[in-house]
Design an enzyme around this catalytic site. Structure first.
Site, PDB file in Angstrom:
ATOM      1  N   ASP A   8       0.887  -1.152   0.000  1.00  0.00           N
ATOM      2  CA  ASP A   8       0.000   0.000   0.000  1.00  0.00           C
ATOM      3  C   ASP A   8       0.934   1.213   0.000  1.00  0.00           C
ATOM      4  O   ASP A   8       2.140   1.072   0.249  1.00  0.00           O
ATOM      5  CB  ASP A   8      -0.860  -0.029   1.270  1.00  0.00           C
ATOM      6  CG  ASP A   8      -1.707   1.210   1.411  1.00  0.00           C
ATOM      7  OD1 ASP A   8      -2.309   1.632   0.404  1.00  0.00           O
ATOM      8  OD2 ASP A   8      -1.777   1.765   2.530  1.00  0.00           O
ATOM      9  N   LEU A   9       0.425   2.384  -0.306  1.00  0.00           N
ATOM     10  CA  LEU A   9       1.306   3.565  -0.333  1.00  0.00           C
ATOM     11  C   LEU A   9       1.029   4.521   0.837  1.00  0.00           C
ATOM     12  O   LEU A   9       1.864   4.704   1.721  1.00  0.00           O
ATOM     13  CB  LEU A   9       1.157   4.295  -1.675  1.00  0.00           C
ATOM     14  CG  LEU A   9       2.190   5.386  -1.963  1.00  0.00           C
ATOM     15  CD1 LEU A   9       2.337   5.575  -3.458  1.00  0.00           C
ATOM     16  CD2 LEU A   9       1.826   6.708  -1.349  1.00  0.00           C
ATOM     17  N   ASP A  10      -0.183   5.099   0.827  1.00  0.00           N
ATOM     18  CA  ASP A  10      -0.521   6.120   1.825  1.00  0.00           C
ATOM     19  C   ASP A  10      -0.483   5.526   3.230  1.00  0.00           C
ATOM     20  O   ASP A  10      -1.239   4.605   3.534  1.00  0.00           O
ATOM     21  CB  ASP A  10      -1.921   6.676   1.546  1.00  0.00           C
ATOM     22  CG  ASP A  10      -2.018   7.320   0.172  1.00  0.00           C
ATOM     23  OD1 ASP A  10      -1.314   8.311  -0.049  1.00  0.00           O
ATOM     24  OD2 ASP A  10      -2.774   6.819  -0.671  1.00  0.00           O
ATOM     25  N   THR A  16       1.331  10.286   3.620  1.00  0.00           N
ATOM     26  CA  THR A  16       0.232  10.958   2.914  1.00  0.00           C
ATOM     27  C   THR A  16      -1.133  10.708   3.544  1.00  0.00           C
ATOM     28  O   THR A  16      -2.074  11.450   3.268  1.00  0.00           O
ATOM     29  CB  THR A  16       0.185  10.525   1.438  1.00  0.00           C
ATOM     30  OG1 THR A  16       0.598   9.170   1.387  1.00  0.00           O
ATOM     31  CG2 THR A  16       1.061  11.389   0.582  1.00  0.00           C
ATOM     32  N   LYS A  44      -9.400   5.370   5.412  1.00  0.00           N
ATOM     33  CA  LYS A  44      -8.079   4.921   4.960  1.00  0.00           C
ATOM     34  C   LYS A  44      -8.222   3.739   3.999  1.00  0.00           C
ATOM     35  O   LYS A  44      -8.934   2.776   4.295  1.00  0.00           O
ATOM     36  CB  LYS A  44      -7.201   4.528   6.145  1.00  0.00           C
ATOM     37  CG  LYS A  44      -6.714   5.732   6.928  1.00  0.00           C
ATOM     38  CD  LYS A  44      -5.713   5.323   7.998  1.00  0.00           C
ATOM     39  CE  LYS A  44      -5.214   6.535   8.754  1.00  0.00           C
ATOM     40  NZ  LYS A  44      -4.394   6.127   9.906  1.00  0.00           N
ATOM     41  N   SER A 115      -2.125   0.430  -4.357  1.00  0.00           N
ATOM     42  CA  SER A 115      -2.707   1.589  -3.675  1.00  0.00           C
ATOM     43  C   SER A 115      -3.981   2.012  -4.392  1.00  0.00           C
ATOM     44  O   SER A 115      -4.034   2.010  -5.620  1.00  0.00           O
ATOM     45  CB  SER A 115      -1.713   2.756  -3.697  1.00  0.00           C
ATOM     46  OG  SER A 115      -2.374   3.961  -3.360  1.00  0.00           O
ATOM     47  N   ALA A 116      -4.982   2.396  -3.600  1.00  0.00           N
ATOM     48  CA  ALA A 116      -6.243   2.868  -4.180  1.00  0.00           C
ATOM     49  C   ALA A 116      -6.100   4.266  -4.757  1.00  0.00           C
ATOM     50  O   ALA A 116      -7.020   4.769  -5.398  1.00  0.00           O
ATOM     51  CB  ALA A 116      -7.327   2.860  -3.103  1.00  0.00           C
ATOM     52  N   LYS A 146     -10.763  -1.594  -2.181  1.00  0.00           N
ATOM     53  CA  LYS A 146     -10.597  -2.223  -0.869  1.00  0.00           C
ATOM     54  C   LYS A 146     -11.837  -1.916  -0.035  1.00  0.00           C
ATOM     55  O   LYS A 146     -12.358  -0.813  -0.161  1.00  0.00           O
ATOM     56  CB  LYS A 146      -9.354  -1.669  -0.164  1.00  0.00           C
ATOM     57  CG  LYS A 146      -8.074  -1.866  -0.961  1.00  0.00           C
ATOM     58  CD  LYS A 146      -6.909  -1.086  -0.328  1.00  0.00           C
ATOM     59  CE  LYS A 146      -5.695  -1.096  -1.238  1.00  0.00           C
ATOM     60  NZ  LYS A 146      -4.545  -0.339  -0.713  1.00  0.00           N
ATOM     61  N   GLU A 170      -0.030  -3.005   4.810  1.00  0.00           N
ATOM     62  CA  GLU A 170      -1.171  -2.084   4.876  1.00  0.00           C
ATOM     63  C   GLU A 170      -1.272  -1.353   6.208  1.00  0.00           C
ATOM     64  O   GLU A 170      -0.919  -1.898   7.239  1.00  0.00           O
ATOM     65  CB  GLU A 170      -2.459  -2.901   4.730  1.00  0.00           C
ATOM     66  CG  GLU A 170      -3.054  -2.927   3.355  1.00  0.00           C
ATOM     67  CD  GLU A 170      -3.626  -1.590   2.906  1.00  0.00           C
ATOM     68  OE1 GLU A 170      -3.750  -0.657   3.732  1.00  0.00           O
ATOM     69  OE2 GLU A 170      -3.944  -1.473   1.718  1.00  0.00           O
ATOM     70  N   ASP A 171      -1.810  -0.129   6.159  1.00  0.00           N
ATOM     71  CA  ASP A 171      -2.066   0.605   7.412  1.00  0.00           C
ATOM     72  C   ASP A 171      -3.566   0.779   7.658  1.00  0.00           C
ATOM     73  O   ASP A 171      -3.944   1.447   8.615  1.00  0.00           O
ATOM     74  CB  ASP A 171      -1.416   1.994   7.359  1.00  0.00           C
ATOM     75  CG  ASP A 171      -2.121   2.901   6.372  1.00  0.00           C
ATOM     76  OD1 ASP A 171      -2.451   2.425   5.259  1.00  0.00           O
ATOM     77  OD2 ASP A 171      -2.368   4.075   6.705  1.00  0.00           O
TER      78      ASP A 171
HETATM   79  C1  G6P Z   1      -5.633   5.586  -0.546  1.00  0.00           C
HETATM   80  C2  G6P Z   1      -5.851   6.404   0.709  1.00  0.00           C
HETATM   81  C3  G6P Z   1      -7.255   6.947   0.775  1.00  0.00           C
HETATM   82  C4  G6P Z   1      -7.633   7.643  -0.533  1.00  0.00           C
HETATM   83  C5  G6P Z   1      -7.475   6.682  -1.699  1.00  0.00           C
HETATM   84  C6  G6P Z   1      -7.770   7.340  -3.044  1.00  0.00           C
HETATM   85  O1  G6P Z   1      -6.220   4.358  -0.400  1.00  0.00           O
HETATM   86  O2  G6P Z   1      -5.594   5.624   1.863  1.00  0.00           O
HETATM   87  O3  G6P Z   1      -7.322   7.841   1.855  1.00  0.00           O
HETATM   88  O4  G6P Z   1      -8.958   8.109  -0.484  1.00  0.00           O
HETATM   89  O5  G6P Z   1      -6.140   6.210  -1.722  1.00  0.00           O
HETATM   90  O6  G6P Z   1      -6.787   8.307  -3.297  1.00  0.00           O
HETATM   91  P1  G6P Z   1      -6.842   9.385  -4.442  1.00  0.00           P
HETATM   92  O7  G6P Z   1      -5.482  10.033  -4.380  1.00  0.00           O
HETATM   93  O8  G6P Z   1      -7.056   8.654  -5.745  1.00  0.00           O
HETATM   94  O9  G6P Z   1      -7.954  10.299  -4.135  1.00  0.00           O
HETATM   95 MG    MG Z   2      -2.876   3.234   3.396  1.00  0.00          MG
END
Ligand code: G6P
Ligand code: MG
Length: 222
Positions: A8-10, A16, A44, A115-116, A146, A170-171
């Site tokens: 996952d990224l954020d 972020t 999240k 990552s989403a 997710k 993942e967080d």
């Molecule tokens: C990640 C973050 C979410 C965010 C989603 C979509 O999963 O944890 O907080 O809403 O990405 O991100 P975006 O940058 O496409 O709005």
């Molecule tokens: Mg995350």
């Protein structure tokens, strides 16, 4: 042994998750919806549109806005967020992540991003991490975000790995469920209160290492 790690990224590679929260908070304040960090745990890992739906639902405002207004709100949130991540650089990579990526590469373990966020590729580029990734699963290419397993399954497919032979880091609650239902082994970054019991957990990324991943894999999969 595991053959790949799906990141996952954020909130895992960089901070972020906090910037997403600040951007949602600014929009929620404008709409007169009260959100706090406890509520934010539900956002999240959740896509932009689904996050906005949850916020409107939370404020009892689901029926209040047209589709155009809905999309305008999502765009406003993203504009705020994108503005706040412009100055990201390698200095923003969480502790422990770079040595982990280097060790995975050295040991021929494949690396993919699950990552989403549609801003994921931009952030990897800003932090100088793009070349570490063998593939990036495009969140726009999957039907369900997710906690559905789709994004992790796509990430594994893109690097030709069996999902059962993958670890996912993942967080977010939604992300842990997605990894579990995909059939990979979850590693959580965060607290038991937020992510639940019964999975491998580190309190922060400085505790992540190649040796730790091997240890957790052997504990549960050997
Ligand atoms: C990640 C973050 C979410 C965010 C989603 C979509 O999963 O944890 O907080 O809403 O990405 O991100 P975006 O940058 O496409 O709005
Ligand atoms: Mg995350």
């Amino acid at each position: 042994m595991f053959e790949a790690v799906l990141f996952d990224l954020d909130g895992v590679i960089t901070d972020t998750a906090e910037y997403h929260y600040q951007a949602w908070k600014a929009l929620a304040d404008r709409l007169d919806v009260e959100i706090d960090r406890t509520f934010n745990e539900k956002l999240k890992g959740v896509s932009r549109e689904d996050s906005l739906r949850l916020i409107l639902e939370h404020g009892g405002q689901t029926e209040l806005y047209s589709e155009d207004e809905f999309h305008a709100f999502a765009k406003d949130k993203n504009d705020f967020y994108v503005e706040s991540i412009q100055a990201f650089s390698a200095d923003d990579i969480y502790p422990g992540i770079l040595p982990l990526l280097n060790d995975l590469k050295k040991n021929n373990i494949k690396i993919a991003l699950a990552s989403a966020s549609k801003n994921g590729p931009f952030l990897l580029e800003r932090m100088g991490l793009t070349d570490y990734f063998d593939a990036i699963a495009d969140p726009a290419a999957v039907k369900k975000g997710k906690p559905a397993p789709d994004l992790f399954l796509l990430a594994a497919e893109k690097i030709d790995a069996e999902i059962e032979n993958c670890l996912g880091i993942e967080d977010a609650q939604a992300g842990i469920i997605a990894i579990q239902s995909a059939g990979a082994l979850p590693i959580g970054v965060g607290s038991v209160e937020d992510l639940g019991e019964g999975i491998s957990l580190v309190s922060d990324t400085s505790k992540l290492s190649y040796a730790y991943l091997i240890e957790e894999w052997q504990k549960t999969r050997a």
